[in-house]
Design a protein around this motif. Sequence first.
Motif, PDB file in Angstrom:
ATOM      1  N   ILE A  32       0.839  -1.207   0.000  1.00  0.00           N
ATOM      2  CA  ILE A  32       0.000   0.000   0.000  1.00  0.00           C
ATOM      3  C   ILE A  32       0.871   1.252   0.000  1.00  0.00           C
ATOM      4  O   ILE A  32       0.583   2.220  -0.707  1.00  0.00           O
ATOM      5  CB  ILE A  32      -0.973  -0.018   1.195  1.00  0.00           C
ATOM      6  N   GLY A  33       1.943   1.244   0.793  1.00  0.00           N
ATOM      7  CA  GLY A  33       2.860   2.384   0.810  1.00  0.00           C
ATOM      8  C   GLY A  33       3.480   2.632  -0.551  1.00  0.00           C
ATOM      9  O   GLY A  33       3.669   3.774  -0.966  1.00  0.00           O
ATOM     10  N   GLY A  34       3.792   1.556  -1.264  1.00  0.00           N
ATOM     11  CA  GLY A  34       4.311   1.698  -2.628  1.00  0.00           C
ATOM     12  C   GLY A  34       3.296   2.354  -3.550  1.00  0.00           C
ATOM     13  O   GLY A  34       3.650   3.191  -4.383  1.00  0.00           O
ATOM     14  N   ARG A  35       2.035   1.983  -3.383  1.00  0.00           N
ATOM     15  CA  ARG A  35       0.979   2.601  -4.196  1.00  0.00           C
ATOM     16  C   ARG A  35       0.797   4.079  -3.823  1.00  0.00           C
ATOM     17  O   ARG A  35       0.644   4.922  -4.688  1.00  0.00           O
ATOM     18  CB  ARG A  35      -0.351   1.857  -4.016  1.00  0.00           C
ATOM     19  N   LEU A  36       0.815   4.354  -2.527  1.00  0.00           N
ATOM     20  CA  LEU A  36       0.656   5.741  -2.071  1.00  0.00           C
ATOM     21  C   LEU A  36       1.827   6.623  -2.494  1.00  0.00           C
ATOM     22  O   LEU A  36       1.677   7.827  -2.666  1.00  0.00           O
ATOM     23  CB  LEU A  36       0.495   5.791  -0.548  1.00  0.00           C
ATOM     24  N   SER A  37       3.000   6.029  -2.651  1.00  0.00           N
ATOM     25  CA  SER A  37       4.198   6.809  -2.998  1.00  0.00           C
ATOM     26  C   SER A  37       4.134   7.373  -4.414  1.00  0.00           C
ATOM     27  O   SER A  37       4.946   8.223  -4.771  1.00  0.00           O
ATOM     28  CB  SER A  37       5.460   5.964  -2.816  1.00  0.00           C
ATOM     29  N   LYS A  38       3.187   6.936  -5.208  1.00  0.00           N
ATOM     30  CA  LYS A  38       3.023   7.465  -6.563  1.00  0.00           C
ATOM     31  C   LYS A  38       2.257   8.784  -6.576  1.00  0.00           C
ATOM     32  O   LYS A  38       2.230   9.473  -7.579  1.00  0.00           O
ATOM     33  CB  LYS A  38       2.279   6.452  -7.441  1.00  0.00           C
ATOM     34  N   ARG A  39       1.653   9.113  -5.461  1.00  0.00           N
ATOM     35  CA  ARG A  39       0.862  10.346  -5.381  1.00  0.00           C
ATOM     36  C   ARG A  39       1.760  11.561  -5.205  1.00  0.00           C
ATOM     37  O   ARG A  39       2.909  11.453  -4.785  1.00  0.00           O
ATOM     38  CB  ARG A  39      -0.130  10.255  -4.235  1.00  0.00           C
ATOM     39  N   GLU A  40       1.205  12.713  -5.489  1.00  0.00           N
ATOM     40  CA  GLU A  40       1.961  13.971  -5.398  1.00  0.00           C
ATOM     41  C   GLU A  40       2.231  14.404  -3.955  1.00  0.00           C
ATOM     42  O   GLU A  40       3.283  14.910  -3.654  1.00  0.00           O
ATOM     43  CB  GLU A  40       1.206  15.084  -6.141  1.00  0.00           C
ATOM     44  N   ASN A  41       1.275  14.220  -3.087  1.00  0.00           N
ATOM     45  CA  ASN A  41       1.362  14.725  -1.711  1.00  0.00           C
ATOM     46  C   ASN A  41       1.920  13.652  -0.765  1.00  0.00           C
ATOM     47  O   ASN A  41       1.279  13.248   0.185  1.00  0.00           O
ATOM     48  CB  ASN A  41       0.001  15.214  -1.239  1.00  0.00           C
ATOM     49  N   LYS A  42       3.141  13.209  -1.015  1.00  0.00           N
ATOM     50  CA  LYS A  42       3.748  12.109  -0.264  1.00  0.00           C
ATOM     51  C   LYS A  42       3.911  12.422   1.221  1.00  0.00           C
ATOM     52  O   LYS A  42       3.695  11.557   2.068  1.00  0.00           O
ATOM     53  CB  LYS A  42       5.102  11.747  -0.858  1.00  0.00           C
ATOM     54  N   GLU A  43       4.293  13.636   1.527  1.00  0.00           N
ATOM     55  CA  GLU A  43       4.489  13.980   2.936  1.00  0.00           C
ATOM     56  C   GLU A  43       3.166  13.988   3.697  1.00  0.00           C
ATOM     57  O   GLU A  43       3.108  13.567   4.848  1.00  0.00           O
ATOM     58  CB  GLU A  43       5.213  15.320   3.057  1.00  0.00           C
ATOM     59  N   GLN A  44       2.094  14.427   3.048  1.00  0.00           N
ATOM     60  CA  GLN A  44       0.778  14.374   3.690  1.00  0.00           C
ATOM     61  C   GLN A  44       0.313  12.934   3.863  1.00  0.00           C
ATOM     62  O   GLN A  44      -0.289  12.578   4.874  1.00  0.00           O
ATOM     63  CB  GLN A  44      -0.239  15.173   2.881  1.00  0.00           C
ATOM     64  N   MET A  45       0.608  12.087   2.871  1.00  0.00           N
ATOM     65  CA  MET A  45       0.273  10.661   2.975  1.00  0.00           C
ATOM     66  C   MET A  45       1.036  10.028   4.128  1.00  0.00           C
ATOM     67  O   MET A  45       0.468   9.266   4.915  1.00  0.00           O
ATOM     68  CB  MET A  45       0.633   9.923   1.681  1.00  0.00           C
ATOM     69  N   LEU A  46       2.328  10.362   4.246  1.00  0.00           N
ATOM     70  CA  LEU A  46       3.145   9.835   5.330  1.00  0.00           C
ATOM     71  C   LEU A  46       2.587  10.270   6.675  1.00  0.00           C
ATOM     72  O   LEU A  46       2.474   9.458   7.605  1.00  0.00           O
ATOM     73  CB  LEU A  46       4.604  10.295   5.170  1.00  0.00           C
ATOM     74  N   LEU A  47       2.193  11.521   6.793  1.00  0.00           N
ATOM     75  CA  LEU A  47       1.614  12.016   8.039  1.00  0.00           C
ATOM     76  C   LEU A  47       0.331  11.260   8.374  1.00  0.00           C
ATOM     77  O   LEU A  47       0.136  10.829   9.514  1.00  0.00           O
ATOM     78  CB  LEU A  47       1.347  13.524   7.950  1.00  0.00           C
ATOM     79  N   ALA A  48      -0.527  11.063   7.391  1.00  0.00           N
ATOM     80  CA  ALA A  48      -1.790  10.351   7.627  1.00  0.00           C
ATOM     81  C   ALA A  48      -1.544   8.913   8.085  1.00  0.00           C
ATOM     82  O   ALA A  48      -2.189   8.416   9.021  1.00  0.00           O
ATOM     83  CB  ALA A  48      -2.640  10.367   6.358  1.00  0.00           C
ATOM     84  N   VAL A  49      -0.580   8.254   7.460  1.00  0.00           N
ATOM     85  CA  VAL A  49      -0.253   6.874   7.821  1.00  0.00           C
ATOM     86  C   VAL A  49       0.323   6.819   9.237  1.00  0.00           C
ATOM     87  O   VAL A  49      -0.025   5.936  10.031  1.00  0.00           O
ATOM     88  CB  VAL A  49       0.714   6.264   6.784  1.00  0.00           C
ATOM     89  N   LEU A  50       1.185   7.768   9.564  1.00  0.00           N
ATOM     90  CA  LEU A  50       1.770   7.792  10.909  1.00  0.00           C
ATOM     91  C   LEU A  50       0.725   8.091  11.979  1.00  0.00           C
ATOM     92  O   LEU A  50       0.742   7.489  13.059  1.00  0.00           O
ATOM     93  CB  LEU A  50       2.906   8.817  10.978  1.00  0.00           C
ATOM     94  N   VAL A  51      -0.197   8.993  11.696  1.00  0.00           N
ATOM     95  CA  VAL A  51      -1.267   9.292  12.655  1.00  0.00           C
ATOM     96  C   VAL A  51      -2.142   8.051  12.858  1.00  0.00           C
ATOM     97  O   VAL A  51      -2.516   7.720  13.992  1.00  0.00           O
ATOM     98  CB  VAL A  51      -2.100  10.504  12.196  1.00  0.00           C
ATOM     99  N   ALA A  52      -2.442   7.343  11.778  1.00  0.00           N
ATOM    100  CA  ALA A  52      -3.211   6.093  11.897  1.00  0.00           C
ATOM    101  C   ALA A  52      -2.447   5.069  12.732  1.00  0.00           C
ATOM    102  O   ALA A  52      -3.039   4.362  13.566  1.00  0.00           O
ATOM    103  CB  ALA A  52      -3.529   5.540  10.512  1.00  0.00           C
ATOM    104  N   ALA A  53      -1.130   4.988  12.537  1.00  0.00           N
ATOM    105  CA  ALA A  53      -0.308   4.056  13.319  1.00  0.00           C
ATOM    106  C   ALA A  53      -0.329   4.412  14.804  1.00  0.00           C
ATOM    107  O   ALA A  53      -0.420   3.522  15.661  1.00  0.00           O
ATOM    108  CB  ALA A  53       1.126   4.045  12.797  1.00  0.00           C
ATOM    109  N   VAL A  54      -0.262   5.699  15.112  1.00  0.00           N
ATOM    110  CA  VAL A  54      -0.327   6.150  16.512  1.00  0.00           C
ATOM    111  C   VAL A  54      -1.664   5.735  17.123  1.00  0.00           C
ATOM    112  O   VAL A  54      -1.716   5.211  18.247  1.00  0.00           O
ATOM    113  CB  VAL A  54      -0.125   7.683  16.604  1.00  0.00           C
TER     114      VAL A  54
END
Length: 191
Positions: free
Chosen positions: A57-79
């Motif tokens: 899923i991270g590989g798929r998300l990494s194709k998007r333009e807003n990678k840092e926002q995606m990373l933040l969303a994933v990290l918040v979900a992990a927390v």
Amino acid sequence: MLNKNKLYTISFVEGASVMAAEICGAKLLAPFFGSSLYVWSSVMAITLGGLASGYFIGGRLSKRENKEQMLLAVLVAAVCCLCLMPFMTTVFLITASHLSLIPAVIISVLFLLFPTMLCMGATSPLIISILTSNAHQSGENSGRVYAISTVGGILATFLCGFYLIPNLGVQLSLIGFAVALSLVCLFLILK
């Protein structure tokens, strides 16, 4: 773009949180199912399955333009997933009382660990994508991110096993790693 050191710190804390969640997850299951081979096999298999799904899923998300926002969303979900883990014992009680041992263990571990590991697994491909500006850097960045994450996991394993869990307990240990992961989320917010 975030500087490399902040991304490496995020990777380190994520790797540490993976191992903390795995060890604490097994300890949360112990009162209901013991610490048998079935429990540890389920914990390890579902951890790996969650991480593999997260990598995909991270590989798929990494194709998007807003990678840092995606990373933040994933990290918040992990927390959020880490914080919820200590409160999932009701699921174990329900499954333990209605199913035989092996299905009860697998279902309990699936609910307990899979969402957390999915989120954690998605972070590394996103970090690698943020770090990589051309194809020549991809191998080096991948190796470095996974190495740093693994070192974080090794240190957290010793820290949890020899100090945190014996002295603070499982719940406080998980909350501590959730706080650490929250703090590195600030890197993304306050860049």
